[in-house]
Scaffold this motif. Structure first.
Motif, mmCIF file in Angstrom:
data_model
loop_
_atom_site.group_PDB
_atom_site.id
_atom_site.type_symbol
_atom_site.label_atom_id
_atom_site.label_comp_id
_atom_site.label_asym_id
_atom_site.label_seq_id
_atom_site.Cartn_x
_atom_site.Cartn_y
_atom_site.Cartn_z
ATOM 1 N N LEU A 127 -3.169 13.621 5.318
ATOM 2 C CA LEU A 127 -3.073 12.348 5.850
ATOM 3 C C LEU A 127 -2.981 11.250 4.998
ATOM 4 N N VAL A 128 -3.834 11.263 4.103
ATOM 5 C CA VAL A 128 -3.864 10.163 2.948
ATOM 6 C C VAL A 128 -2.639 10.196 2.035
ATOM 7 N N ALA A 129 -1.976 11.410 1.793
ATOM 8 C CA ALA A 129 -0.880 11.429 0.936
ATOM 9 C C ALA A 129 0.347 10.976 1.540
ATOM 10 N N GLU A 130 0.302 10.942 3.008
ATOM 11 C CA GLU A 130 1.685 10.575 3.913
ATOM 12 C C GLU A 130 1.520 8.864 4.097
ATOM 13 N N LEU A 131 0.454 8.454 3.458
ATOM 14 C CA LEU A 131 0.609 6.872 3.810
ATOM 15 C C LEU A 131 1.543 6.217 3.067
ATOM 16 N N GLU A 132 2.220 5.368 3.883
ATOM 17 C CA GLU A 132 3.638 4.626 3.006
ATOM 18 C C GLU A 132 2.989 3.271 2.684
ATOM 19 N N GLY A 133 1.656 2.879 2.773
ATOM 20 C CA GLY A 133 1.215 1.492 2.212
ATOM 21 C C GLY A 133 -0.124 1.445 2.770
ATOM 22 N N ILE A 134 -1.167 0.491 2.158
ATOM 23 C CA ILE A 134 -2.392 -0.194 2.658
ATOM 24 C C ILE A 134 -2.117 -1.492 2.977
ATOM 25 N N HIS A 135 -2.859 -1.630 4.345
ATOM 26 C CA HIS A 135 -2.612 -2.986 4.889
ATOM 27 C C HIS A 135 -3.817 -3.631 4.745
ATOM 28 N N ASP A 136 -4.962 -2.817 4.581
ATOM 29 C CA ASP A 136 -6.232 -3.306 4.632
ATOM 30 C C ASP A 136 -6.956 -3.135 3.352
ATOM 31 N N GLU A 137 -6.715 -3.993 2.334
ATOM 32 C CA GLU A 137 -7.170 -3.812 1.140
ATOM 33 C C GLU A 137 -8.645 -3.686 0.825
ATOM 34 N N GLN A 138 -9.514 -4.060 1.668
ATOM 35 C CA GLN A 138 -10.883 -4.183 1.791
ATOM 36 C C GLN A 138 -11.241 -2.561 1.919
ATOM 37 N N GLN A 139 -10.614 -2.184 3.068
ATOM 38 C CA GLN A 139 -10.677 -0.526 3.443
ATOM 39 C C GLN A 139 -10.341 0.116 2.177
ATOM 40 N N TRP A 140 -9.384 0.056 1.767
ATOM 41 C CA TRP A 140 -8.666 0.838 0.832
ATOM 42 C C TRP A 140 -9.565 0.945 -0.689
ATOM 43 N N GLU A 141 -10.320 -0.360 -1.014
ATOM 44 C CA GLU A 141 -11.212 -0.456 -2.110
ATOM 45 C C GLU A 141 -12.651 0.256 -1.853
ATOM 46 N N GLU A 142 -13.086 0.278 -0.442
ATOM 47 C CA GLU A 142 -14.138 1.020 -0.179
ATOM 48 C C GLU A 142 -13.991 2.027 -0.224
ATOM 49 N N SER A 143 -13.019 2.648 0.423
ATOM 50 C CA SER A 143 -12.653 4.068 0.423
ATOM 51 C C SER A 143 -12.545 4.845 -0.794
#
Length: 174
Positions: A127-143
């Motif tokens: 599911l993560v590999a299929e991401l086309e982009g990140i829209h919530d940078e805070q969620q991305w950083e925390e992940s």
């Protein structure tokens, strides 16, 4: 409540019944009554250990072919809300096949991967590999931080899929 809503509620109750015959009869009544709420019910039914192999196969096919807007997200939500591991990896795979993305539930998926089986980690990684982009940078950083912390704390033999998931996320570093 209109007749369709009453019929749909009865359909859902029959699908969730412990009586295998009642469940089988409900599966034959899906046409015309099913809606997005039925997708979540079918995902729950699929996790039942008492489901016959024939009905399991039928439900897997139905969920795999969900074409309703939000159908994949509904399956993903059901997988994330499950208490046990039973069938979670299967639901995550079906969610992806039905169009779910990790975008809105990234933190939940990363946390699940850290706490779960190899099979679940594979599905989260997909599911993560299929991401086309990140829209919530805070969620991305925390992940990314949560994954790195888990990788640092676990035995090397337990971190390969988590490291691959982190690598996939880091591709979005801007």
């Amino acid at each position: 409540m209109n007749a369709d809503q009453v019929s749909r509620e009865q359909l859902h109750a029959d699908l969730l019944s412990e009586d295998a015959n009642r469940t089988a009869a409900a599966l034959s009544r899906l046409d015309g009554l099913a809606d997005l709420t039925t997708v979540g019910v079918l995902a729950r039914v699929l996790t039942s250990e008492s489901l016959s192999p024939e009905n399991r196969s039928l439900i897997e096919g139905l969920l795999r072919d969900v074409k309703l807007e939000g159908g994949g997200a509904s399956i993903l939500n059901e997988a994330l809300s499950m208490e046990g591991e039973f069938a979670r990896a299967q639901l995550l795979a079906l969610a992806w096949e039905a169009g779910a993305t990790a975008e809105d539930r990234l933190l939940d998926l990363v946390s699940l991967a850290i706490e779960s089986s190899f099979e679940v980690q594979i599905e989260v990684m997909t599911l993560v590999a299929e991401l086309e982009g990140i829209h919530d940078e805070q969620q991305w950083e925390e992940s990314c931080a949560i994954l790195q912390e888990a990788i640092d704390a676990l035995e090397v033999s337990q971190t390969a899929l988590l490291a691959e998931t982190l690598s996939n996320l880091r591709e979005f570093a801007g």
